[in-house]
Design a protein around this motif. Structure first.
Motif, PDB file in Angstrom:
ATOM      1  N   PRO A 135      -6.629  -4.487   3.005  1.00  0.00           N
ATOM      2  CA  PRO A 135      -7.163  -3.253   2.428  1.00  0.00           C
ATOM      3  C   PRO A 135      -7.672  -3.462   1.005  1.00  0.00           C
ATOM      4  O   PRO A 135      -7.203  -4.363   0.292  1.00  0.00           O
ATOM      5  CB  PRO A 135      -5.964  -2.302   2.444  1.00  0.00           C
ATOM      6  CG  PRO A 135      -5.023  -2.869   3.430  1.00  0.00           C
ATOM      7  CD  PRO A 135      -5.248  -4.326   3.477  1.00  0.00           C
ATOM      8  N   LEU A 136      -8.611  -2.630   0.615  1.00  0.00           N
ATOM      9  CA  LEU A 136      -9.278  -2.798  -0.671  1.00  0.00           C
ATOM     10  C   LEU A 136      -8.296  -2.753  -1.845  1.00  0.00           C
ATOM     11  O   LEU A 136      -8.434  -3.479  -2.813  1.00  0.00           O
ATOM     12  CB  LEU A 136     -10.321  -1.678  -0.818  1.00  0.00           C
ATOM     13  CG  LEU A 136     -11.644  -2.068  -1.478  1.00  0.00           C
ATOM     14  CD1 LEU A 136     -12.236  -3.307  -0.844  1.00  0.00           C
ATOM     15  CD2 LEU A 136     -12.612  -0.914  -1.425  1.00  0.00           C
ATOM     16  N   LYS A 137      -7.274  -1.900  -1.733  1.00  0.00           N
ATOM     17  CA  LYS A 137      -6.310  -1.725  -2.831  1.00  0.00           C
ATOM     18  C   LYS A 137      -5.643  -3.034  -3.207  1.00  0.00           C
ATOM     19  O   LYS A 137      -5.433  -3.340  -4.377  1.00  0.00           O
ATOM     20  CB  LYS A 137      -5.233  -0.712  -2.407  1.00  0.00           C
ATOM     21  CG  LYS A 137      -5.637   0.717  -2.671  1.00  0.00           C
ATOM     22  CD  LYS A 137      -4.561   1.665  -2.168  1.00  0.00           C
ATOM     23  CE  LYS A 137      -5.200   2.724  -1.278  1.00  0.00           C
ATOM     24  NZ  LYS A 137      -4.271   3.322  -0.327  1.00  0.00           N
ATOM     25  N   GLU A 138      -5.356  -3.818  -2.168  1.00  0.00           N
ATOM     26  CA  GLU A 138      -4.657  -5.077  -2.434  1.00  0.00           C
ATOM     27  C   GLU A 138      -5.556  -6.103  -3.101  1.00  0.00           C
ATOM     28  O   GLU A 138      -5.097  -7.077  -3.687  1.00  0.00           O
ATOM     29  CB  GLU A 138      -4.095  -5.653  -1.117  1.00  0.00           C
ATOM     30  CG  GLU A 138      -2.923  -4.841  -0.601  1.00  0.00           C
ATOM     31  CD  GLU A 138      -2.543  -5.197   0.819  1.00  0.00           C
ATOM     32  OE1 GLU A 138      -2.747  -6.365   1.214  1.00  0.00           O
ATOM     33  OE2 GLU A 138      -2.056  -4.298   1.537  1.00  0.00           O
ATOM     34  N   MET A 139      -6.850  -5.912  -2.943  1.00  0.00           N
ATOM     35  CA  MET A 139      -7.782  -6.851  -3.550  1.00  0.00           C
ATOM     36  C   MET A 139      -7.972  -6.594  -5.033  1.00  0.00           C
ATOM     37  O   MET A 139      -8.451  -7.421  -5.774  1.00  0.00           O
ATOM     38  CB  MET A 139      -9.155  -6.754  -2.871  1.00  0.00           C
ATOM     39  CG  MET A 139      -9.200  -7.448  -1.521  1.00  0.00           C
ATOM     40  SD  MET A 139     -10.727  -7.040  -0.683  1.00  0.00           S
ATOM     41  CE  MET A 139     -11.890  -7.968  -1.652  1.00  0.00           C
ATOM     42  N   LYS A 140      -7.614  -5.390  -5.459  1.00  0.00           N
ATOM     43  CA  LYS A 140      -7.815  -4.988  -6.850  1.00  0.00           C
ATOM     44  C   LYS A 140      -7.101  -5.939  -7.797  1.00  0.00           C
ATOM     45  O   LYS A 140      -5.922  -6.249  -7.621  1.00  0.00           O
ATOM     46  CB  LYS A 140      -7.268  -3.569  -7.047  1.00  0.00           C
ATOM     47  CG  LYS A 140      -8.296  -2.645  -7.664  1.00  0.00           C
ATOM     48  CD  LYS A 140      -7.702  -1.263  -7.863  1.00  0.00           C
ATOM     49  CE  LYS A 140      -8.803  -0.274  -8.142  1.00  0.00           C
ATOM     50  NZ  LYS A 140      -8.276   1.088  -8.219  1.00  0.00           N
ATOM     51  N   GLY A 141      -7.803  -6.427  -8.806  1.00  0.00           N
ATOM     52  CA  GLY A 141      -7.185  -7.256  -9.815  1.00  0.00           C
ATOM     53  C   GLY A 141      -7.012  -8.705  -9.420  1.00  0.00           C
ATOM     54  O   GLY A 141      -6.779  -9.558 -10.265  1.00  0.00           O
ATOM     55  N   THR A 142      -7.136  -9.031  -8.138  1.00  0.00           N
ATOM     56  CA  THR A 142      -7.027 -10.434  -7.755  1.00  0.00           C
ATOM     57  C   THR A 142      -8.312 -11.150  -8.168  1.00  0.00           C
ATOM     58  O   THR A 142      -9.354 -10.554  -8.328  1.00  0.00           O
ATOM     59  CB  THR A 142      -6.828 -10.611  -6.246  1.00  0.00           C
ATOM     60  OG1 THR A 142      -7.911  -9.964  -5.581  1.00  0.00           O
ATOM     61  CG2 THR A 142      -5.503 -10.033  -5.798  1.00  0.00           C
ATOM     62  N   ALA A 143      -8.183 -12.443  -8.337  1.00  0.00           N
ATOM     63  CA  ALA A 143      -9.321 -13.218  -8.825  1.00  0.00           C
ATOM     64  C   ALA A 143     -10.217 -13.696  -7.681  1.00  0.00           C
ATOM     65  O   ALA A 143     -10.755 -14.790  -7.738  1.00  0.00           O
ATOM     66  CB  ALA A 143      -8.822 -14.400  -9.640  1.00  0.00           C
ATOM     67  N   SER A 144     -10.297 -12.858  -6.645  1.00  0.00           N
ATOM     68  CA  SER A 144     -11.128 -13.276  -5.511  1.00  0.00           C
ATOM     69  C   SER A 144     -12.616 -13.218  -5.883  1.00  0.00           C
ATOM     70  O   SER A 144     -13.020 -12.533  -6.815  1.00  0.00           O
ATOM     71  CB  SER A 144     -10.846 -12.389  -4.308  1.00  0.00           C
ATOM     72  OG  SER A 144     -11.075 -11.045  -4.675  1.00  0.00           O
TER      73      SER A 144
END
Lengths: 357, 209
Positions: free
Chosen positions: B92-101
């Protein structure tokens, strides 16, 4: 087609049909004299319209000043031993084309025959084949058009598509469609409108409207034609028989919408750009001195397709359809949008409506 | 004598009425106006033999019914490159937040309404990227993205359903295939750019001079 239903004088040069008459007489009849009247009851048409009075062959040829060249050419090729079968066939086609009747009066069979001749003639001249149609109107179809003046942005893709689809003369840059750039708040003021702008569009403070043949239900142009070369078909299309038109341009003067165009010179289209999907009443190649105009792309619309302008429009400002079909989009527009037509007070009943969002 | 007169008058009357009846129905003025003609002739309308099928058969379409209108629209998901979205967006998009992907969709700039009104998740579903979502969070299939647009553009939606907005594909004949919103408008930047007209008629200018 059998000889008894032919409406033109036949030379029968022996190359076009297998069952060529063995008679030495050039009229092609095996029995009786050349001028014994055809007994089949039919409308006087084509050749008969000129030759419905009894006369001998000499008088006939005297009357035929315009056709003498073709006749002479045909006879010379038919007598010549060196000329090939193809030129004989060509002469035969030219002869039969010269004396064919008005398309409006032709039977289905005759329409097919003339279309075949024209396609064959093109093949003989250029070595290329065309798909020439004589498809007639369908029952329960009445074509109508709607134009959204709030959508048109003046890109002119429609004009380009029209020129290409309808094989219009490239030299004179003839175009059936005109897009008028009009100032906001001035109404439809054609005196101040520009139909040949060239700047980025849409221009600030302007709107765009297109005009072309409106296929009036009460068309003034067809009424003034002295030779009935233009008429309204059952599906509402106002068409022209280019082979019957004498180029008097009365229709051009009668049209209140500037919907008609005249060929001042032999129209020319580069061979590679010729649209080979043609209709007798539509985009087939015209000649010098005849009228032409928008036919709602008869070669497309009767085959079920939208006219080229409708398909090309990038804004969806153009709507085309069957007025008799209560479920068609054109009917929805007429019933649900505020529509108006140009010069409605003239009583010409155009089948071309304008509307706004 | 009187009787004879009466008969004569009667006859004159009959003939006048008859001739009036005939003259009113003569061919050219059969209908008073084109709308009368359309109304009268479409009463007996039955389907035409011309159909659009020949011209639209190569199109992959889906049938939709909106209100009283049923028509076809082009299938969308097959047209989107790298659909389904979950092939990349596995979490989900929320989990991607702040990650350095790695940044994706860098080329998309949202120019649709203003930023107070719309952002990505106004339309995209952060929890299931294969779906769109309405303002209230109802999932909307990519194939029916017009349902998103119609939330605000209700007037255009009405016109589109009827056929006054948008384009009918290829053929005027039924069954009707209509382009859907995203076939013409880029949903991230729906406005049409101004551009140069595609042609200029030099002959017309010459004739005017």
């Amino acid at each position: 087609m059998s000889n008894t239903t032919k409406k033109w004088f036949s030379l029968n040069l022996g190359s076009r049909k297998e069952n060529a008459s063995s008679s030495s007489c050039s009229c092609g009849k095996k029995e009786g004299d050349c001028h014994s009247a055809d007994t089949s009851p039919q409308q006087k048409d084509g050749f008969d319209q000129v030759f419905d009075v009894p006369m001998d062959r000499r008088t006939a040829f005297k009357k035929l000043t315009a056709s003498l060249l073709i006749g002479a050419g045909a006879v010379s090729t038919s007598c010549s031993l060196v000329s090939g079968n193809e030129s004989k066939e060509k002469a035969q086609i030219d002869w039969e084309e010269q004396f064919k009747g008005n398309y409006k009066l032709m039977s289905e069979e005759e329409k097919k025959a003339t279309v075949e001749r024209l396609a064959r003639s093109y093949e003989l001249r250029t070595g290329k084949t065309i798909n020439l149609s004589s498809q007639g109107p369908e029952e329960n179809v009445l074509f109508g058009y709607a134009f959204n003046i709030s959508k048109c942005q003046g890109y002119m893709d429609c004009v380009n598509a029209c020129v290409e689809e309808n094989n219009q003369d490239r030299n004179s840059q003839m175009q059936y469609i005109r897009i008028h750039e009009m100032k906001d708040g001035k109404g439809f003021n054609f005196n101040e409108a520009d139909d040949n702008y060239y700047h980025e569009v849409p221009a600030e403070g302007h709107f765009y409207m297109g005009t072309q043949c409106f296929h009036c239900d009460n068309p003034p142009c067809t009424k003034v034609c002295p030779v009935q070369a233009t008429w309204q078909e059952e599906d509402g299309l106002v068409v022209i028989d280019y082979d019957w038109c004498v180029g008097c341009r009365y229709c051009m003067a009668a049209c209140p919408y500037d919907g008609r165009r005249f060929n001042w010179s032999q129209p020319e289209v580069p061979e590679a750009e010729i649209n080979k999907n043609q209709h007798y009443l539509g985009n087939r190649l015209r000649k010098k001195g005849v009228m032409e105009k928008c036919t709602f792309c008869v070669q497309r619309s009767r085959a079920g397709k939208n006219p080229a302008c409708v398909e090309a429009c990038p804004t969806g400002a153009r709507i085309f359809g069957n007025l008799l079909d209560p479920n068609s989009t054109i009917r929805w527009v007429l019933e649900n949008k505020k529509v108006f037509r140009l010069k409605e007070d003239l009583g010409t009943e155009p089948k071309f409506w304008y509307f706004m969002d | 004598m009187k009787n004879k007169h009466k008969i004569l008058v009667n006859w004159v009357g009959y003939i006048t009425v008859l001739s009036l009846l005939i003259s009113c129905k003569h061919h050219e003025d059969e209908y008073h106006s084109i709308t009368d003609k359309i109304e009268a002739k479409s009463k007996s309308f039955h389907a035409t033999s011309t159909t659009s099928e020949l011209h639209t058969k190569h199109l992959n379409t889906i049938k939709i019914t909106e209100g009283e209108h049923t028509f076809l629209i082009p299938e969308r998901t097959g047209e989107i490159t790298s659909f389904a979205c979950t092939e990349c967006h596995s979490s989900p998009l929320k989990e991607m937040k702040g990650t350095a992907s790695k940044k994706a969709h860098w080329n998309i700039k949202l120019q649709h309404a203003d930023e107070h009104t719309m952002n990505c998740i106004s339309c995209h579903n952060g929890d299931n990227m294969d779906q769109l979502q309405s303002i209230t969070g109802t999932p909307i299939n990519f194939n029916k993205s017009y349902q998103l647009c119609s939330q605000c553009h209700s007037k255009q939606f009405t016109d589109w359903k009827g056929g006054a907005h948008g384009k009918q594909v290829k053929s005027w004949a039924p069954p009707r295939t209509a382009l859907t919103c995203v076939n013409c408008h880029n949903p991230h930047k729906p406005h049409f750019e101004s551009k140069w007209p595609v042609r200029y008629n030099t002959q017309k200018i010459k004739e005017r001079e």
